[in-house]
Design an enzyme around this catalytic site. Structure first.
Site, mmCIF file in Angstrom:
data_model
loop_
_atom_site.group_PDB
_atom_site.id
_atom_site.type_symbol
_atom_site.label_atom_id
_atom_site.label_comp_id
_atom_site.label_asym_id
_atom_site.label_seq_id
_atom_site.Cartn_x
_atom_site.Cartn_y
_atom_site.Cartn_z
ATOM 1 N N LYS A 48 59.755 7.950 46.002
ATOM 2 C CA LYS A 48 61.410 8.374 45.638
ATOM 3 C C LYS A 48 61.802 9.580 45.447
ATOM 4 C CE LYS A 48 61.642 3.591 43.585
ATOM 5 N NZ LYS A 48 62.116 2.532 42.403
ATOM 6 N N ASP A 84 68.969 1.490 42.458
ATOM 7 C CA ASP A 84 68.294 1.192 41.092
ATOM 8 C C ASP A 84 69.252 1.188 39.926
ATOM 9 O OD1 ASP A 84 65.838 0.408 42.031
ATOM 10 O OD2 ASP A 84 65.077 2.508 41.850
HETATM 11 N N1 LIG Z 1 63.446 -4.618 37.918
HETATM 12 C C1 LIG Z 1 63.380 -3.578 39.072
HETATM 13 O O1 LIG Z 1 64.162 -3.795 40.112
HETATM 14 C C2 LIG Z 1 62.671 -2.483 38.943
HETATM 15 C C3 LIG Z 1 63.118 -1.216 39.642
HETATM 16 C C4 LIG Z 1 62.312 0.082 39.372
HETATM 17 C C5 LIG Z 1 61.114 0.033 38.452
HETATM 18 N N2 LIG Z 1 61.078 -1.116 37.921
HETATM 19 C C6 LIG Z 1 59.685 -1.297 36.834
HETATM 20 O O2 LIG Z 1 59.846 -0.211 35.789
HETATM 21 C C7 LIG Z 1 58.686 0.256 35.752
HETATM 22 C C8 LIG Z 1 58.488 1.825 35.586
HETATM 23 O O3 LIG Z 1 58.679 2.403 36.963
HETATM 24 P P1 LIG Z 1 58.696 3.754 37.190
HETATM 25 O O4 LIG Z 1 59.065 3.877 38.633
HETATM 26 O O5 LIG Z 1 59.692 4.588 36.422
HETATM 27 O O6 LIG Z 1 57.109 4.344 36.912
HETATM 28 P P2 LIG Z 1 56.437 5.624 36.532
HETATM 29 O O7 LIG Z 1 57.433 6.865 36.909
HETATM 30 O O8 LIG Z 1 55.059 5.634 36.864
HETATM 31 O O9 LIG Z 1 56.897 5.556 34.901
HETATM 32 C C9 LIG Z 1 55.868 4.801 34.094
HETATM 33 C C10 LIG Z 1 56.494 5.038 32.681
HETATM 34 O O10 LIG Z 1 55.706 3.918 32.002
HETATM 35 C C11 LIG Z 1 54.987 4.682 30.691
HETATM 36 N N3 LIG Z 1 53.901 3.754 30.320
HETATM 37 C C12 LIG Z 1 53.054 3.283 31.343
HETATM 38 N N4 LIG Z 1 52.123 2.515 30.476
HETATM 39 C C13 LIG Z 1 52.421 2.503 29.523
HETATM 40 C C14 LIG Z 1 51.895 1.894 28.175
HETATM 41 N N5 LIG Z 1 50.909 1.076 28.195
HETATM 42 N N6 LIG Z 1 52.687 2.070 27.156
HETATM 43 C C15 LIG Z 1 53.881 2.788 26.813
HETATM 44 N N7 LIG Z 1 54.449 3.414 28.225
HETATM 45 C C16 LIG Z 1 53.743 3.368 29.367
HETATM 46 C C17 LIG Z 1 54.714 5.840 31.254
HETATM 47 O O11 LIG Z 1 54.593 6.902 30.064
HETATM 48 P P3 LIG Z 1 53.945 8.247 30.441
HETATM 49 O O12 LIG Z 1 54.952 9.256 30.662
HETATM 50 O O13 LIG Z 1 53.383 8.459 28.798
HETATM 51 O O14 LIG Z 1 52.820 8.163 31.278
HETATM 52 C C18 LIG Z 1 56.003 6.266 32.068
HETATM 53 O O15 LIG Z 1 57.162 6.622 31.167
HETATM 54 C C19 LIG Z 1 57.427 -0.356 36.423
HETATM 55 O O16 LIG Z 1 57.055 -1.537 35.757
HETATM 56 C C20 LIG Z 1 58.503 -1.113 37.640
HETATM 57 O O17 LIG Z 1 57.932 -2.109 38.038
HETATM 58 C C21 LIG Z 1 61.467 -2.237 37.996
#
Ligand SMILES: NC(=O)c1ccc[n+]([C@@H]2O[C@H](COP(=O)([O-])OP(=O)(O)OC[C@H]3O[C@@H](n4cnc5c(N)ncnc54)[C@H](OP(=O)(O)O)[C@@H]3O)[C@@H](O)[C@H]2O)c1
Length: 264
Positions: A48, A84
């Site tokens: 992305k 998004d």
């Molecule tokens: N519904 C939808 O259409 C949609 C669209 C996009 C994304 N999402 C969901 O949104 C989530 C994040 O996506 P992303 O692309 O932003 O991922 P990403 O860039 O990998 O970011 C992950 C985030 O989650 C935090 N994190 C991971 N495990 C954690 C835990 N156990 N406790 C607290 N914080 C934690 C990380 O913190 P650190 O920075 O400290 O590592 C980081 O801020 C995913 O679950 C994804 O499936 C859903």
């Protein structure tokens, strides 16, 4: 979802999932540019962000968010969009969360959190507190929004990194979980040991949709708060991508039904 949308629209089309190793993204996008049958593509992690310099043009939102999830082929050029953020906005509207006044808490600091900050700050014009496990990433995300943007009017609202203790919880209108805590983990939550009674006015939107009721949603609902999972956002971001490719606006319900009729 997209197969159902092609069917609803009466179009012959296919949506194919491909796993592209990071070093192969430039060549894959070049092939997409040359493929007259291709309408475009969706990008997921880790592409992305890395796709931005490989595209010919970007929407304002994609550039400001710094992430592209939808690529549209226009002749021999590739245009990058971010659905998004408007997908989240549409889901918040459906949930009745967009009209709640007051600051927003964004949990997380990854790509999804950046889209949520855009939605809360630019579309809803709310003050935003970014809370993340690693404080440094939250600071980095918030700092990006302090720089005046040439083509965006950020009025009196602002975004700041915060610890849980620094958030004015009684004023909070909306909590958006943009972490992956809780994904495929019924006990995982970004807010362990949290008492939702401190923010009785807040709606809770969890971008995670698997399981349908995460621990975050379960605990928020138990405290009497309205809470929704990320299925609505998933459906709306797909609807907007499909519209960008085909110019056909297929109802979100078609996408939701294709997801198994699950309730957001
Ligand atoms: N519904 C939808 O259409 C949609 C669209 C996009 C994304 N999402 C969901 O949104 C989530 C994040 O996506 P992303 O692309 O932003 O991922 P990403 O860039 O990998 O970011 C992950 C985030 O989650 C935090 N994190 C991971 N495990 C954690 C835990 N156990 N406790 C607290 N914080 C934690 C990380 O913190 P650190 O920075 O400290 O590592 C980081 O801020 C995913 O679950 C994804 O499936 C859903």
């Amino acid at each position: 979802m997209h197969r159902a949308a092609f069917g609803w629209a009466g179009l012959r089309g296919e949506y194919i999932a491909e796993r592209i190793p990071a070093p192969e993204l430039p060549a894959r996008l070049a092939a997409l540019r040359r493929d007259p049958a291709a309408l475009g593509a969706n990008l997921s992690l880790p592409h992305k962000e890395s796709a931005l310099p490989l595209l010919d043009s970007l929407s304002d939102a994609a550039r400001q968010i710094g992430a592209v999830n939808t690529v549209v082929r226009r002749g021999s050029e590739l245009h990058g969009e971010n659905t998004d953020a408007p997908g989240l906005l549409a889901a918040l509207l459906d949930a009745g969360f967009a009209s709640l006044g007051g600051p927003v808490v964004v949990l997380g600091a990854g790509g999804a959190a950046r889209a949520a900050v855009y939605t809360a700050l630019i579309s809803l014009e709310r003050e935003v507190y970014v809370v993340n496990r690693s404080r440094a990433r939250a600071e980095e995300l918030a700092a990006a929004w302090f720089i005046p943007q040439a083509d965006v009017q950020v009025r009196d609202v602002q975004v700041q990194a915060a610890t849980l203790a620094e958030v004015p919880w009684s004023q909070i209108s909306l909590i958006i979980n943009c972490t992956s805590a809780g994904l495929d983990d019924p006990q995982g939550t970004p807010l362990p040991d949290f008492d939702f009674r401190c923010c009785p006015q807040a709606g809770v939107y969890d971008m995670v949709y698997r399981p349908a009721e995460t621990r975050l949603l379960r605990e928020a609902r138990a405290a009497g708060l309205a809470a929704h999972n990320g299925l609505g956002m998933l459906a709306h971001q797909a609807r907007l991508a499909f519209q960008a490719w085909t110019r056909v606006d297929v109802p979100a319900q078609v996408f939701l039904q294709a997801l198994g009729g699950a309730q957001p």
